[in-house]
Scaffold this motif. Structure first.
Motif, PDB file in Angstrom:
ATOM      1  N   ARG A 149      -8.250  26.092 -21.809  1.00 26.39           N
ATOM      2  CA  ARG A 149      -9.406  25.200 -22.037  1.00 26.39           C
ATOM      3  C   ARG A 149     -10.563  25.971 -22.671  1.00 26.39           C
ATOM      4  O   ARG A 149     -11.281  25.427 -23.512  1.00 26.39           O
ATOM      5  CB  ARG A 149      -9.845  24.549 -20.733  1.00 26.39           C
ATOM      6  N   ASP A 152      -9.771  26.156 -26.239  1.00 30.39           N
ATOM      7  CA  ASP A 152     -10.004  24.860 -26.887  1.00 30.39           C
ATOM      8  C   ASP A 152     -11.484  24.642 -27.163  1.00 30.39           C
ATOM      9  O   ASP A 152     -11.866  24.166 -28.239  1.00 30.39           O
ATOM     10  CB  ASP A 152      -9.476  23.719 -26.025  1.00 30.39           C
ATOM     11  N   ILE A 153     -12.331  24.976 -26.189  1.00 31.31           N
ATOM     12  CA  ILE A 153     -13.770  24.812 -26.366  1.00 31.31           C
ATOM     13  C   ILE A 153     -14.256  25.728 -27.490  1.00 31.31           C
ATOM     14  O   ILE A 153     -15.057  25.332 -28.323  1.00 31.31           O
ATOM     15  CB  ILE A 153     -14.521  25.122 -25.037  1.00 31.31           C
ATOM     16  N   SER A 155     -12.538  26.837 -30.055  1.00 29.30           N
ATOM     17  CA  SER A 155     -12.038  26.435 -31.364  1.00 29.30           C
ATOM     18  C   SER A 155     -12.721  25.178 -31.877  1.00 29.30           C
ATOM     19  O   SER A 155     -12.783  24.950 -33.086  1.00 29.30           O
ATOM     20  CB  SER A 155     -10.532  26.233 -31.328  1.00 29.30           C
ATOM     21  N   ASN A 156     -13.263  24.354 -30.980  1.00 26.37           N
ATOM     22  CA  ASN A 156     -13.940  23.122 -31.387  1.00 26.37           C
ATOM     23  C   ASN A 156     -15.407  23.368 -31.718  1.00 26.37           C
ATOM     24  O   ASN A 156     -16.059  22.484 -32.257  1.00 26.37           O
ATOM     25  CB  ASN A 156     -13.835  22.068 -30.288  1.00 26.37           C
ATOM     26  N   ALA A 157     -15.929  24.507 -31.373  1.00 30.77           N
ATOM     27  CA  ALA A 157     -17.367  24.749 -31.577  1.00 30.77           C
ATOM     28  C   ALA A 157     -17.683  25.077 -33.019  1.00 30.77           C
ATOM     29  O   ALA A 157     -16.974  25.273 -33.885  1.00 30.77           O
ATOM     30  CB  ALA A 157     -17.819  25.911 -30.702  1.00 30.77           C
TER      31      ALA A 157
END
Length: 157
Positions: A149, A152-153, A155-157
């Motif tokens: 997680r 994921d956080i 890579s989305n930033a």
């Protein structure tokens, strides 16, 4: 955060609990073995897990627990690398004597020496080791989920 330490802690715990299950199974397998002709009988085994202390750490009366914590605080990585010290020791109990005068290995009074293994104790030990192993697997899976997680956080930033 370095998740490898978390994984190492869980892996060390799983190794200890696996050993406890194996020793309990070995004890149960030998519960009804008799004393051999040489006079030796099976000794039930126990798993002893101890924390490894650094060279300068000791739990003496002067420092006690606080000195252990302060001396190990800077050496956490080394303690995690080493893991617990696990030993398998013989329980050192006397054999269980059963009156069976017709048995070929009976003594002059008609008693046969069996291994003094308590099946109930071994089953409880096996069940508690299995539950502790499952808890370590759950902790490792939780750490893995948190790491994924976090990725994921990131890579989305």
């Amino acid at each position: 955060m370095d998740y490898t330490q978390t994984f190492a802690i869980s892996a060390a715990g799983m190794n200890v609990e696996r050993m406890r299950v194996e020793v309990a199974a070995l004890n149960l397998a030998n519960a009804n073995t008799v004393q051999g002709v040489d006079g030796r009988s099976y000794q039930p085994l126990r798993v002893v897990a101890e924390a490894r202390l650094s060279a300068g750490a000791s739990a003496d009366a002067a420092g006690g627990f606080a000195s252990l914590v302060s001396s190990a605080a800077g050496d956490i990585d080394a303690a995690l690398q080493a893991g617990p010290q696990v030993r398998v020791i013989a329980a050192g109990v006397m054999p269980r004597m059963v009156y069976e005068p017709g048995h070929p290995l009976a003594n002059e009074r008609g008693f046969v020496a069996y291994a003094n293994v308590d099946p109930a104790t071994e089953m409880v030990s096996m069940m508690s080791a299995t539950r502790a192993y499952e808890a370590n697997v759950s902790a490792m899976n939780t750490a893995r989920t948190l790491a994924l997680r976090a990725l994921d956080i990131g890579s989305n930033a």
